[in-house]
Write a protein that holds these residues in place. Sequence first.
Motif, PDB file in Angstrom:
ATOM      1  N   ILE A  10       7.662 -17.436   9.111  1.00 10.46           N
ATOM      2  CA  ILE A  10       9.317 -16.019   8.950  1.00 10.46           C
ATOM      3  C   ILE A  10      10.193 -16.218   9.012  1.00 10.46           C
ATOM      4  N   THR A  11      10.943 -16.239   7.039  1.00 17.61           N
ATOM      5  CA  THR A  11      11.849 -16.235   7.512  1.00 17.61           C
ATOM      6  C   THR A  11      12.849 -14.761   7.685  1.00 17.61           C
ATOM      7  N   VAL A  12      14.095 -15.011   8.758  1.00 19.83           N
ATOM      8  CA  VAL A  12      14.509 -13.829   9.222  1.00 19.83           C
ATOM      9  C   VAL A  12      15.559 -13.728   8.786  1.00 19.83           C
TER      10      VAL A  12
ATOM     11  N   ASP B 194      -4.608  -0.571   2.387  1.00 21.63           N
ATOM     12  CA  ASP B 194      -4.842  -1.446   3.483  1.00 21.63           C
ATOM     13  C   ASP B 194      -3.583  -0.653   4.415  1.00 21.63           C
ATOM     14  N   GLY B 195      -2.683   0.837   3.697  1.00 18.33           N
ATOM     15  CA  GLY B 195      -1.956   0.871   3.409  1.00 18.33           C
ATOM     16  C   GLY B 195      -1.899   1.982   5.088  1.00 18.33           C
ATOM     17  N   VAL B 196      -2.881   2.530   4.750  1.00 17.14           N
ATOM     18  CA  VAL B 196      -3.299   3.560   5.945  1.00 17.14           C
ATOM     19  C   VAL B 196      -3.517   3.314   7.417  1.00 17.14           C
ATOM     20  N   ILE B 197      -3.632   2.499   7.397  1.00 19.35           N
ATOM     21  CA  ILE B 197      -4.527   1.103   8.529  1.00 19.35           C
ATOM     22  C   ILE B 197      -3.223   0.616   9.231  1.00 19.35           C
ATOM     23  N   ILE B 198      -2.074  -0.027   8.172  1.00 19.16           N
ATOM     24  CA  ILE B 198      -0.628  -0.321   8.671  1.00 19.16           C
ATOM     25  C   ILE B 198       0.435   0.866   9.371  1.00 19.16           C
ATOM     26  N   GLN B 199       0.130   2.040   8.549  1.00 19.40           N
ATOM     27  CA  GLN B 199       0.596   3.577   8.809  1.00 19.40           C
ATOM     28  C   GLN B 199       0.644   3.229  10.214  1.00 19.40           C
ATOM     29  N   GLN B 200      -1.028   3.553  10.930  1.00 21.01           N
ATOM     30  CA  GLN B 200      -1.488   3.800  11.872  1.00 21.01           C
ATOM     31  C   GLN B 200      -0.996   2.860  13.082  1.00 21.01           C
TER      32      GLN B 200
ATOM     33  N   GLN C  12       0.644  -9.993  11.672  1.00 22.88           N
ATOM     34  CA  GLN C  12      -0.183 -11.325  11.302  1.00 22.88           C
ATOM     35  C   GLN C  12      -1.481 -10.533  10.038  1.00 22.88           C
ATOM     36  N   TYR C  13      -1.223  -9.087  10.179  1.00 17.00           N
ATOM     37  CA  TYR C  13      -2.002  -8.230   9.418  1.00 17.00           C
ATOM     38  C   TYR C  13      -1.750  -7.975   8.181  1.00 17.00           C
ATOM     39  N   LEU C  14      -0.379  -7.452   8.085  1.00 20.58           N
ATOM     40  CA  LEU C  14       0.262  -7.355   6.641  1.00 20.58           C
ATOM     41  C   LEU C  14       0.197  -9.292   5.921  1.00 20.58           C
ATOM     42  N   GLN C  15       0.141  -9.853   6.716  1.00 24.74           N
ATOM     43  CA  GLN C  15      -0.510 -11.626   5.600  1.00 24.74           C
ATOM     44  C   GLN C  15      -1.553 -11.317   5.139  1.00 24.74           C
ATOM     45  N   GLY C  16      -2.544 -10.693   5.686  1.00 23.27           N
ATOM     46  CA  GLY C  16      -3.677 -10.751   5.469  1.00 23.27           C
ATOM     47  C   GLY C  16      -4.543 -10.456   3.929  1.00 23.27           C
TER      48      GLY C  16
ATOM     49  N   GLU D  34       3.630  -7.254  -4.000  1.00 25.12           N
ATOM     50  CA  GLU D  34       4.352  -6.752  -4.587  1.00 25.12           C
ATOM     51  C   GLU D  34       5.739  -6.171  -3.620  1.00 25.12           C
ATOM     52  N   ILE D  35       6.849  -5.712  -4.110  1.00 23.43           N
ATOM     53  CA  ILE D  35       7.755  -5.515  -3.678  1.00 23.43           C
ATOM     54  C   ILE D  35       8.187  -5.230  -2.130  1.00 23.43           C
ATOM     55  N   TRP D  36       7.235  -4.158  -1.846  1.00 27.38           N
ATOM     56  CA  TRP D  36       6.998  -3.313  -0.675  1.00 27.38           C
ATOM     57  C   TRP D  36       6.932  -4.542   0.432  1.00 27.38           C
ATOM     58  N   TRP D  37       5.242  -5.166  -0.535  1.00 32.72           N
ATOM     59  CA  TRP D  37       4.839  -6.374   1.042  1.00 32.72           C
ATOM     60  C   TRP D  37       6.076  -7.270   1.518  1.00 32.72           C
ATOM     61  N   TYR D  38       7.181  -8.282   0.433  1.00 33.70           N
ATOM     62  CA  TYR D  38       8.012  -8.584   1.413  1.00 33.70           C
ATOM     63  C   TYR D  38       9.512  -7.545   1.628  1.00 33.70           C
ATOM     64  N   LYS D  39       9.537  -6.649   1.289  1.00 30.65           N
ATOM     65  CA  LYS D  39      10.442  -5.952   1.781  1.00 30.65           C
ATOM     66  C   LYS D  39       9.918  -5.596   3.521  1.00 30.65           C
ATOM     67  N   LYS D  40       8.986  -5.392   3.300  1.00 28.60           N
ATOM     68  CA  LYS D  40       8.231  -4.666   5.457  1.00 28.60           C
ATOM     69  C   LYS D  40       8.064  -6.011   6.247  1.00 28.60           C
ATOM     70  N   LYS D  41       7.992  -7.303   5.367  1.00 26.93           N
ATOM     71  CA  LYS D  41       7.166  -7.916   5.828  1.00 26.93           C
ATOM     72  C   LYS D  41       8.732  -8.447   6.545  1.00 26.93           C
ATOM     73  N   GLN D  42      10.056  -8.536   5.991  1.00 24.37           N
ATOM     74  CA  GLN D  42      11.360  -8.858   6.297  1.00 24.37           C
ATOM     75  C   GLN D  42      11.615  -7.802   7.292  1.00 24.37           C
TER      76      GLN D  42
END
Length: 849
Positions: free
Chosen positions: A14-16, A296-302, A328-332, A337-345
């Motif tokens: 993870i890069t913070v 996977d978006g619905v599970i992440i929101q939950q 960990q779930y997001l990584q899997g 796309e851009i929102w994956w990287y932004k929300k990961k950050q």
Amino acid sequence: MFKNNLIAILLIAITVSFSPVVGQTPPVYNSTEIYVQLKKLNVLGSVLYVAAHPDDENNSFLPYLAKERNFRTAYLSLTRGDGGQNLIGPEQGIELGLIRTQELLAARRMDGAEQYFSSAYEFGFSKTFDETLRFWNRQKVLSDIVWVIRKFQPDIIINRFPGDARAGHGNHSGSAILSQEAFAAAADPNRFPEQLKQGVSVWKAKRLLWNTFNFGGANTTSENQLKIDAGVYNSMLGKNYGEIGGEARSMHKSQGEGRPRRKGPVFEYFTTLAGDSAKKDLMDGIITDWSRIPKDGVIIQQKIDQLIQNYQFEHPEKSVDALVSLYQYLQGIQYREIWWYKKKQEIEDLIIACSGLFLEATTDVEYAVPGEKLNVSLFINKRNNVNIQLDQILLNTSPDKSYDSTFNLKPLVNNNYSFNKSFTVAASTPVSQPYWLNKSIEGIGNFVIDDQQMVGKAESDPAFSARFVFSINGISFIVNRPVQYKFVDPVRGEVYQPLTVIPPVVISLDKQVLLTNVEQVGNKKLSPASLLLQYKTNFSANNLPVTIQLKDDNEKVFYSKDTILTVEQGSVYAYPIELKSVLGAVKTKSISAAITYALNGKTKSYTHFLKTIKYDHIPSINYFFEDKVAVIDEKVVISPKKVGYIIGAGDLVPEALEQLGYPVTYLRELDITDAELKKYNVIVLGIRAFNIYEWLTTKNEVLNRFVNNGGHLVVQYLKSNQVGLKKVKVGPYPFSMSGIRVTEENAIVNFLLPDHAMFNFPNKITDQDFDGWIQERSTYQADPIAAPYEALISMNDAGEKPSNGSLITAKYGKGNITYVSLVLFRQLPAGNLGAYKLLANIIGLPSSK
């Protein structure tokens, strides 16, 4: 121990980026701020706001977007505000742009938006887009906007201005026209295809809107437009967005943009320019939650909803395990796309914030010098009870090398841990130059930026940074911190500033302009002043052989002096050069300097000056340039006078007066008395002085008596007829200024009273004295003009009627009062001969009989 190799972070890394803006205090976040960021995790919408200058942004609307709607929000300012006026100091041009860049970043830290720029240079006030295009490279600026759109990928784009005269400024309308072109071009793979090889892809925003307005005498709003109340109250912040906007706006201090914290409704209006029309909301038809992520978006929101529900304000650390699980779930998931990287950050940032980690990398020196030692202190404090381990610290020490130290440390709660590292700064380390100043400006319209990845960025990356490697629940992550200069100021307390890399020697000359042929009335020639070369050595040496050189405008050496010096690190030395014997028959329009020395078998030459700009509301600014003195060898005649000067908003006119040979005394409020003013022949008021000091209006009668008794009062331009809430009083006769400006620097100047002394004594002023002016002719002219004021010149921009309020004067008693809106404050530092001759004539105006 520290080693000379980089490491690979195994497992999941993870890069913070909860790192501070360079030169600012490392961030800390309270429980409320963390909770707000948790809620923002559930929003996947983005907005790009576009205008031309610092202060063009809508300061109440940006925090509404970023903090109420929780959208990713950014402001793209096409310029850095280089061509404006400076209310707080003498900086102009690129220096003012540097200040306004940092003021924008300070505002963004308040409103939560990001900041971007194009390569456009603000060359001055422009009345039409056609005039703007005489200087801007249209395709280059358009390319920059397209790049930012493709990189940021906004759902919607909002323009501040229309693309016509209602914008009030050619740069304003230009930002709208180019933004509309970029809206389409960013989605077209055939437009700027070279960008697609640089890590971006085509992007089509859903819509382009115009945020209509009611200011500047134009009301472009309508009740049939989309209407939003951006002044709502946020109980988590304890403010509404008008209040936050007032605070952010007030960071534009160089423009005198202090604003109240507005309460109550703040209605904003919008009309769609391109794309799907917005009927009920800015984001009509745009999915702004996790359902825009397939599968996977619905599970992440939950998971995020559960995190928010279980959040404990008194114990944010209890959310760390759930955040790590979410990460960990997001990584899997497959989506990348851009929102994956932004929300990961954002998740990474929240893990650090909930853990209560405070990290910094600091030095106790302001400058780093290639070839010299630098000591860095690395500090850690874990304020919350989280099972976290420090594995490693990496510190880059050059562009291609890093030291690392391995640990197996589980920090105790609220314990301080310090680690020190000393290293020699690599000779290959570049100096800390703002990236857009690495090359000369293209014409007067665009900065040259060769590295595509730097386009749009607000500022350069820090010279050195530390990476703290931690692990939680088997996951490794990295927290980046810039290496900063830290000290304790007796007034401001603990202060963090940028660490600047400088060369071993920096040099400067003590003048910006050198007049070599000044005469007093009666053919008494004044000797050219000496030139003082100052140099700072950033190393120590004994018996160092040094060569000091002066060069002409063709880089030819016309003065060279060998000497032996003993120098100490950080010391500043002065070397005076008497010019009478040095210049001789040398004909040059400029003088530059160089210092050459041999050390450890290597000969090095240095030509650049380090300019430092310091104001308390922004980080210290450093940049480098080759210090050149403009040389004027044509004759300028002066009439001896004693001059008193009242400093205004910041200008270099006093220096110009001293170059002409006038003794200048700076006056304050206490000096404005009948007895004190009798000592002077002329009193000059700096730019905007009447708009800054209410006491000038209060003491207007004292100044009038000075004129009546034979003095000459010279008032440089006012920006308004007010000082605070009070109307200014200027001189003995009715006076009013206007917004009339002549922005074409080559506009024809008509002499209305060619026989007036102002054009004939002690210098003859002709059309040629208005050649070579820069940026503009005049600003904020007097209007209307009533007798006994006399208008001496008229001028106009193309297509406009002549105006005659640039230079007016009137007799009063035995003396004179003169209002000057000609932009002498720009022409004099640029070394314009005609401006010096005209200034000498203004000062030398004879008393009335």
